[in-house]
Design a protein around this motif. Structure first.
Motif, PDB file in Angstrom:
ATOM      1  N   ALA A 137      21.038  12.735   6.496  1.00  0.00           N
ATOM      2  CA  ALA A 137      20.114  11.711   5.998  1.00  0.00           C
ATOM      3  C   ALA A 137      18.697  12.273   5.865  1.00  0.00           C
ATOM      4  N   VAL A 138      18.293  13.095   6.841  1.00  0.00           N
ATOM      5  CA  VAL A 138      16.969  13.721   6.790  1.00  0.00           C
ATOM      6  C   VAL A 138      16.872  14.665   5.594  1.00  0.00           C
ATOM      7  N   MET A 139      17.912  15.481   5.373  1.00  0.00           N
ATOM      8  CA  MET A 139      17.895  16.439   4.275  1.00  0.00           C
ATOM      9  C   MET A 139      17.897  15.750   2.910  1.00  0.00           C
ATOM     10  N   LYS A 140      18.599  14.610   2.817  1.00  0.00           N
ATOM     11  CA  LYS A 140      18.611  13.855   1.554  1.00  0.00           C
ATOM     12  C   LYS A 140      17.205  13.371   1.217  1.00  0.00           C
ATOM     13  N   ARG A 141      16.487  12.922   2.239  1.00  0.00           N
ATOM     14  CA  ARG A 141      15.108  12.459   1.995  1.00  0.00           C
ATOM     15  C   ARG A 141      14.206  13.616   1.596  1.00  0.00           C
ATOM     16  N   ARG A 142      14.411  14.771   2.200  1.00  0.00           N
ATOM     17  CA  ARG A 142      13.577  15.926   1.888  1.00  0.00           C
ATOM     18  C   ARG A 142      13.830  16.444   0.476  1.00  0.00           C
ATOM     19  N   LYS A 143      15.093  16.420   0.071  1.00  0.00           N
ATOM     20  CA  LYS A 143      15.438  17.014  -1.226  1.00  0.00           C
ATOM     21  C   LYS A 143      15.603  15.984  -2.326  1.00  0.00           C
ATOM     22  N   GLY A 144      15.790  14.736  -1.948  1.00  0.00           N
ATOM     23  CA  GLY A 144      15.944  13.687  -2.948  1.00  0.00           C
ATOM     24  C   GLY A 144      17.335  13.596  -3.524  1.00  0.00           C
ATOM     25  N   ASP A 145      18.321  14.211  -2.898  1.00  0.00           N
ATOM     26  CA  ASP A 145      19.701  14.144  -3.378  1.00  0.00           C
ATOM     27  C   ASP A 145      20.393  12.927  -2.776  1.00  0.00           C
ATOM     28  N   HIS A 146      21.376  12.402  -3.543  1.00  0.00           N
ATOM     29  CA  HIS A 146      22.133  11.257  -3.057  1.00  0.00           C
ATOM     30  C   HIS A 146      23.315  11.687  -2.195  1.00  0.00           C
ATOM     31  N   PHE A 147      23.810  12.893  -2.396  1.00  0.00           N
ATOM     32  CA  PHE A 147      24.949  13.359  -1.607  1.00  0.00           C
ATOM     33  C   PHE A 147      24.802  14.838  -1.292  1.00  0.00           C
ATOM     34  N   MET A 148      25.136  15.194  -0.072  1.00  0.00           N
ATOM     35  CA  MET A 148      25.184  16.592   0.351  1.00  0.00           C
ATOM     36  C   MET A 148      26.418  16.779   1.215  1.00  0.00           C
ATOM     37  N   ASP A 149      27.120  17.886   1.005  1.00  0.00           N
ATOM     38  CA  ASP A 149      28.215  18.195   1.906  1.00  0.00           C
ATOM     39  C   ASP A 149      27.673  19.002   3.089  1.00  0.00           C
ATOM     40  N   TYR A 150      28.555  19.415   3.946  1.00  0.00           N
ATOM     41  CA  TYR A 150      28.164  20.115   5.188  1.00  0.00           C
ATOM     42  C   TYR A 150      27.342  21.368   4.867  1.00  0.00           C
ATOM     43  N   ALA A 151      27.826  22.167   3.919  1.00  0.00           N
ATOM     44  CA  ALA A 151      27.137  23.411   3.568  1.00  0.00           C
ATOM     45  C   ALA A 151      25.772  23.132   2.934  1.00  0.00           C
ATOM     46  N   ASP A 152      25.694  22.077   2.109  1.00  0.00           N
ATOM     47  CA  ASP A 152      24.415  21.706   1.493  1.00  0.00           C
ATOM     48  C   ASP A 152      23.369  21.353   2.550  1.00  0.00           C
ATOM     49  N   VAL A 153      23.813  20.609   3.559  1.00  0.00           N
ATOM     50  CA  VAL A 153      22.890  20.178   4.616  1.00  0.00           C
ATOM     51  C   VAL A 153      22.352  21.381   5.388  1.00  0.00           C
ATOM     52  N   VAL A 154      23.236  22.314   5.722  1.00  0.00           N
ATOM     53  CA  VAL A 154      22.814  23.508   6.455  1.00  0.00           C
ATOM     54  C   VAL A 154      21.849  24.339   5.612  1.00  0.00           C
ATOM     55  N   ILE A 179      35.020  17.417  10.749  1.00  0.00           N
ATOM     56  CA  ILE A 179      33.617  17.285  10.372  1.00  0.00           C
ATOM     57  C   ILE A 179      33.390  17.521   8.884  1.00  0.00           C
ATOM     58  N   SER A 180      34.288  18.287   8.244  1.00  0.00           N
ATOM     59  CA  SER A 180      34.139  18.550   6.811  1.00  0.00           C
ATOM     60  C   SER A 180      34.360  17.296   5.976  1.00  0.00           C
ATOM     61  N   LEU A 181      35.018  16.276   6.561  1.00  0.00           N
ATOM     62  CA  LEU A 181      35.322  15.045   5.822  1.00  0.00           C
ATOM     63  C   LEU A 181      34.337  13.922   6.111  1.00  0.00           C
ATOM     64  N   VAL A 182      33.466  14.109   7.100  1.00  0.00           N
ATOM     65  CA  VAL A 182      32.579  13.028   7.508  1.00  0.00           C
ATOM     66  C   VAL A 182      31.624  12.628   6.383  1.00  0.00           C
ATOM     67  N   LEU A 183      30.910  13.586   5.821  1.00  0.00           N
ATOM     68  CA  LEU A 183      29.930  13.274   4.773  1.00  0.00           C
ATOM     69  C   LEU A 183      30.588  12.814   3.474  1.00  0.00           C
ATOM     70  N   PRO A 184      31.695  13.452   3.010  1.00  0.00           N
ATOM     71  CA  PRO A 184      32.377  12.926   1.822  1.00  0.00           C
ATOM     72  C   PRO A 184      32.885  11.500   2.003  1.00  0.00           C
ATOM     73  N   LEU A 185      33.361  11.148   3.200  1.00  0.00           N
ATOM     74  CA  LEU A 185      33.816   9.782   3.447  1.00  0.00           C
ATOM     75  C   LEU A 185      32.659   8.795   3.335  1.00  0.00           C
ATOM     76  N   GLN A 186      31.527   9.164   3.882  1.00  0.00           N
ATOM     77  CA  GLN A 186      30.359   8.292   3.796  1.00  0.00           C
ATOM     78  C   GLN A 186      29.930   8.105   2.342  1.00  0.00           C
ATOM     79  N   LYS A 187      30.003   9.183   1.584  1.00  0.00           N
ATOM     80  CA  LYS A 187      29.593   9.136   0.180  1.00  0.00           C
ATOM     81  C   LYS A 187      30.479   8.199  -0.642  1.00  0.00           C
ATOM     82  N   ASP A 188      31.794   8.203  -0.358  1.00  0.00           N
ATOM     83  CA  ASP A 188      32.745   7.436  -1.167  1.00  0.00           C
ATOM     84  C   ASP A 188      32.821   5.962  -0.771  1.00  0.00           C
ATOM     85  N   MET A 189      32.080   5.564   0.262  1.00  0.00           N
ATOM     86  CA  MET A 189      32.088   4.156   0.670  1.00  0.00           C
ATOM     87  C   MET A 189      31.236   3.317  -0.281  1.00  0.00           C
TER      88      MET A 189
END
Length: 381
Positions: A29-46, A184-194
């Protein structure tokens, strides 16, 4: 590892996994605010955390992304290998009971399953895998109900089982438990698809509800499974079900079909990571499509070879969990949290994350060593 201590350690690892999931979602959530993206996967966040965090880490942002993707691929392919061993072991037991004269080596059953797995892994869109995943979930749920029907019958007294086995088995158990909780690889994609991603978090959100439900099921199967079968419990509880019972054999076949369907879903993740980079070497058109199908087939056959090389279900699970899942679930998330909030990291947060990192690394070293040692002993005998 025995019933009482098994549950205690499972609670601890489940709690640590939950902490990792929560911190990853918050960091995303912090990284999305910094970059302005709506979705990031695990690798994107790191990667974004390194780019926007301490200046010394900026040059390593691309390396961080590749490192996460590497461990994701290792873990997902490890899951695929375990699924092959699981399905082949259960199918072999069914065939050996009803057709003893026609029974084959377990590796032969693995090869037979390629007839189904390769076409399934040719499916390139996740939405087309949804019916397969739905059917697999239905079969797994039905099988789980029937498994409880068997293991809850004629239970001995809890005091008849020792509370703890030996410290030597603890590293193997660590790998198995981390393997079970790692997702953990499925956590962010699941949140995105809700439809409403905000409902993913919170006290009664999807993440907490899912973790509690899954944890309770793990505790119940682990506790009552060992209480029922004791020292003769096998790598999969389905292998302990009575062979002479038709319903028990049906459970095994249902689980085989469910696992084959789940294989395709797990296989989708590393393909999404690896193929986009490789596809640039092929021209658009039929050649690119042929190359992709060929690559998918080769990867499935690679998992077959690995599974055939180590057809020991319990030890394979422990090895995959200790070697790769421990880093994804216990080491990288606390490191990510420290990078995200640096330099405004409180003492409690620093201490908590440092302890989890040390615990994850110790588990990785001890669990991997114990798994490899046990595999060597198994093959030497």
């Amino acid at each position: 590892m025995h019933s009482k201590m098994l549950v205690w350690w499972l609670v601890q690892l489940g709690y640590l996994s939950w902490l990792s999931y929560v911190s990853t979602v918050k960091c995303a959530a912090v990284m999305k605010r910094r970059k302005g993206d709506h979705f990031m996967d695990y690798a994107d966040v790191v990667e974004t955390a390194c780019q926007t965090g301490p200046a010394k880490l900026v040059p390593y942002s691309n390396f961080g992304r590749k490192l996460i993707n590497l461990f994701l691929c290792i873990t997902q392919f490890g899951f695929c290998c375990v699924y092959i061993v699981f399905a082949a072991t259960n199918f072999e037991q069914v065939v050996a009971h009803y057709f003893p004269s026609a029974a084959l080596d377990i590796r032969s059953y693995m090869a037979i399953m390629m007839v189904f797995l390769i076409p399934l892994c040719w499916i390139r869109k996740l939405k087309y895998l949804s019916p397969v995943s739905l059917l697999a979930n239905i079969l797994q749920t039905s099988s789980l109900v029937l498994i409880f029907y068997y293991i809850l019958q004629d239970l001995p007294n809890v005091s008849s089982r020792p509370a703890f086995g030996s410290w030597k088995t603890l590293p193997l158990y660590f790998g198995t438990a981390v393997f079970a909780f790692e997702g953990i690889s499925l956590v962010l994609p699941l949140q995105k698809d809700m439809r409403t991603p905000k409902q993913f978090e919170g006290l009664t959100g999807v993440l907490n509800t899912g973790m509690v439900t899954v944890s309770v099921l793990y505790f119940a199967v682990g506790f009552y499974g060992y209480l029922k079968y004791g020292e003769v419990v096998k790598g999969s509880i389905t292998l302990n079900l009575p062979s002479e019972d038709l319903l028990a054999q049906l459970v095994k076949l249902m689980m085989v079909l469910a696992i084959l369907g789940s294989y395709a879903v797990q296989f989708y993740v590393p393909m999404e990571i690896i193929w986009p980079s490789l596809s640039t070497y092929f021209q658009n058109g039929p050649y690119q499509l042929i190359a992709e199908y060929t690559f998918r087939t080769v990867l499935v056959l690679v998992t077959l070879c690995l599974a055939a090389a180590i057809p020991k279900l319990d030890l394979f699970i422990s090895l995959v969990g200790a070697f790769s899942s421990s880093f994804l679930a216990l080491v990288f998330p606390p490191v990510l949290e420290l990078i995200t909030y640096w330099p405004n990291v409180g003492r409690w947060t620093m201490a908590k994350n440092a302890l989890i990192i040390v615990f994850g690394i110790i588990g990785f070293l001890a669990g991997t060593y114990a798994s490899v040692e046990s595999l060597v002993d198994a093959f030497s005998t």
